[in-house]
Scaffold this motif. Structure first.
Motif, PDB file in Angstrom:
ATOM      1  N   GLY A  13       0.293  -1.126   0.269  1.00  0.00           N
ATOM      2  CA  GLY A  13      -0.120  -0.322  -0.017  1.00  0.00           C
ATOM      3  C   GLY A  13       1.066   1.635   0.235  1.00  0.00           C
ATOM      4  O   GLY A  13       0.612   2.100  -0.290  1.00  0.00           O
ATOM      5  N   ARG A  14       1.698   1.187   0.882  1.00  0.00           N
ATOM      6  CA  ARG A  14       2.738   3.071   0.664  1.00  0.00           C
ATOM      7  C   ARG A  14       3.554   2.640  -0.273  1.00  0.00           C
ATOM      8  O   ARG A  14       3.493   3.454  -0.769  1.00  0.00           O
ATOM      9  CB  ARG A  14       3.219   1.941   2.320  1.00  0.00           C
ATOM     10  N   ALA A  15       4.091   1.060  -1.040  1.00  0.00           N
ATOM     11  CA  ALA A  15       5.195   1.697  -2.622  1.00  0.00           C
ATOM     12  C   ALA A  15       3.725   1.845  -3.571  1.00  0.00           C
ATOM     13  O   ALA A  15       4.161   3.138  -4.321  1.00  0.00           O
ATOM     14  CB  ALA A  15       5.727   0.182  -2.244  1.00  0.00           C
ATOM     15  N   ARG A  16       2.223   1.641  -3.188  1.00  0.00           N
ATOM     16  CA  ARG A  16       1.566   2.354  -4.054  1.00  0.00           C
ATOM     17  C   ARG A  16       1.928   3.881  -4.319  1.00  0.00           C
ATOM     18  O   ARG A  16       1.743   4.397  -6.063  1.00  0.00           O
ATOM     19  CB  ARG A  16       0.321   1.832  -4.233  1.00  0.00           C
ATOM     20  N   LYS A  17       1.328   4.440  -3.159  1.00  0.00           N
ATOM     21  CA  LYS A  17       1.030   5.583  -2.654  1.00  0.00           C
ATOM     22  C   LYS A  17       2.517   6.897  -3.590  1.00  0.00           C
ATOM     23  O   LYS A  17       2.413   7.491  -4.055  1.00  0.00           O
ATOM     24  CB  LYS A  17       1.164   6.065  -1.617  1.00  0.00           C
ATOM     25  N   LEU A  18       3.807   5.517  -3.637  1.00  0.00           N
ATOM     26  CA  LEU A  18       4.778   6.330  -4.246  1.00  0.00           C
ATOM     27  C   LEU A  18       4.901   6.571  -5.491  1.00  0.00           C
ATOM     28  O   LEU A  18       5.135   7.610  -5.679  1.00  0.00           O
ATOM     29  CB  LEU A  18       6.313   5.595  -3.542  1.00  0.00           C
ATOM     30  N   GLU A  19       3.964   5.374  -5.712  1.00  0.00           N
ATOM     31  CA  GLU A  19       4.331   5.144  -7.175  1.00  0.00           C
ATOM     32  C   GLU A  19       3.215   6.636  -7.740  1.00  0.00           C
ATOM     33  O   GLU A  19       3.600   7.198  -8.758  1.00  0.00           O
ATOM     34  CB  GLU A  19       3.998   3.956  -7.504  1.00  0.00           C
ATOM     35  N   ARG A  20       2.126   6.378  -6.940  1.00  0.00           N
ATOM     36  CA  ARG A  20       1.500   7.283  -8.393  1.00  0.00           C
ATOM     37  C   ARG A  20       1.506   8.397  -7.716  1.00  0.00           C
ATOM     38  O   ARG A  20       1.682   8.998  -8.202  1.00  0.00           O
ATOM     39  CB  ARG A  20       0.162   7.423  -6.865  1.00  0.00           C
ATOM     40  N   LYS A  21       2.716   9.696  -6.783  1.00  0.00           N
ATOM     41  CA  LYS A  21       3.172  10.491  -6.452  1.00  0.00           C
ATOM     42  C   LYS A  21       4.229  10.533  -7.876  1.00  0.00           C
ATOM     43  O   LYS A  21       4.520  12.152  -8.222  1.00  0.00           O
ATOM     44  CB  LYS A  21       3.566  10.812  -5.375  1.00  0.00           C
ATOM     45  N   ALA A  22       5.379   9.286  -7.997  1.00  0.00           N
ATOM     46  CA  ALA A  22       5.527   9.667  -8.994  1.00  0.00           C
ATOM     47  C   ALA A  22       5.272  10.259 -10.370  1.00  0.00           C
ATOM     48  O   ALA A  22       5.724  11.000 -10.979  1.00  0.00           O
ATOM     49  CB  ALA A  22       7.004   8.634  -9.186  1.00  0.00           C
ATOM     50  N   LEU A  23       4.397   8.990 -10.639  1.00  0.00           N
ATOM     51  CA  LEU A  23       3.759   9.448 -12.186  1.00  0.00           C
ATOM     52  C   LEU A  23       3.132  10.404 -12.284  1.00  0.00           C
ATOM     53  O   LEU A  23       3.179  11.594 -13.568  1.00  0.00           O
ATOM     54  CB  LEU A  23       3.014   8.328 -11.660  1.00  0.00           C
ATOM     55  N   ARG A  24       2.214  10.885 -11.433  1.00  0.00           N
ATOM     56  CA  ARG A  24       2.037  12.129 -11.683  1.00  0.00           C
ATOM     57  C   ARG A  24       3.056  13.176 -11.285  1.00  0.00           C
ATOM     58  O   ARG A  24       2.435  14.444 -12.202  1.00  0.00           O
ATOM     59  CB  ARG A  24       0.960  12.738 -10.120  1.00  0.00           C
ATOM     60  N   ALA A  25       4.044  13.242 -11.005  1.00  0.00           N
ATOM     61  CA  ALA A  25       5.273  14.248 -10.949  1.00  0.00           C
ATOM     62  C   ALA A  25       5.918  13.823 -12.561  1.00  0.00           C
ATOM     63  O   ALA A  25       6.756  15.063 -12.589  1.00  0.00           O
ATOM     64  CB  ALA A  25       6.232  14.113 -10.154  1.00  0.00           C
TER      65      ALA A  25
END
Length: 214
Positions: free
Chosen positions: A74-86
């Protein structure tokens, strides 16, 4: 935006590329060329949480590559979403236990900086053996760092802070340094919560001197 950058809305697309790097072997060391499009200095965050620090820092430093290591999906997916948005192309994620990855999968003398922020302090004495940072782990960091490489640490636990100091003091190849202000200005979500409650951040930085045995 760089023509090779991932569109900021890519995270909405179910066919988007994943930032997770698949582990195909638990005994062969990583090849950075398989993780990153551009050969650049590598920094690793062990225990990235939801990526509140790493996504910010990778955006500020496109000239460097970043690997986020987080065991919880769950935490790793949050990081991925933030990185893709940026639209970040210089960040990858691996789901694995941090000490195992450091010992067996990270190439020797290949990482310029480690970030270790707010690892579980395991405050009870009988649980101290579970702490990530210990004398043996510091030795492993020395094997993976490039000469002159850095380790940056933060905790809110005074006992763990002293424990970390003792662990690094056991290895004279690591010299104590003042944590860079730029890093201290980038807060993790956990850190913001602690600080709002009046709990201060305890920060340490060390530089590895590659001409000495660790």
């Amino acid at each position: 935006m760089d023509s090779n950058a991932i569109p900021a809305t890519a995270w909405l697309d179910p066919t988007r590329p994943s930032l997770f790097h698949p582990i195909t072997s638990l005994i062969e060391r990583l090849d950075w060329r398989q993780l990153f499009l551009t050969p650049q200095p590598v920094e690793v965050e062990l225990g990235s949480g939801d990526g509140s620090f790493l996504a910010q820092y990778a955006r500020l430093h496109p000239e460097r590559n970043f690997l986020g290591v987080e065991r919880l999906l769950g935490r790793a997916r949050k990081l991925e979403r933030k990185a893709l948005r940026a639209g970040l192309t210089n960040l990858r994620i691996i789901r694995l236990e941090a000490s195992y990855l450091t010992e067996y999968l990270l190439p020797h003398h290949s990482v310029e900086v480690f970030h270790i922020y707010f690892p579980d302090p395991w405050p009870k004495k009988k649980h101290h053996k579970n702490r990530l940072v210990n004398e043996r782990f510091v030795q492993l960091l020395g094997r993976v760092l490039t000469p002159g490489g850095w380790v940056h640490l933060r905790t809110d636990d005074q006992g763990y802070f002293s424990w970390m100091q003792d662990a690094f003091a056991a290895h004279p190849a690591f010299l104590s340094r003042t944590p860079p202000p730029e890093l201290l200005a980038l807060k993790t979500d956990f850190e913001l919560e602690f600080n709002q409650k009046g709990i201060p951040t305890l920060a340490l930085s060390y530089q590895w001197q590659g001409d000495k045995a660790c």
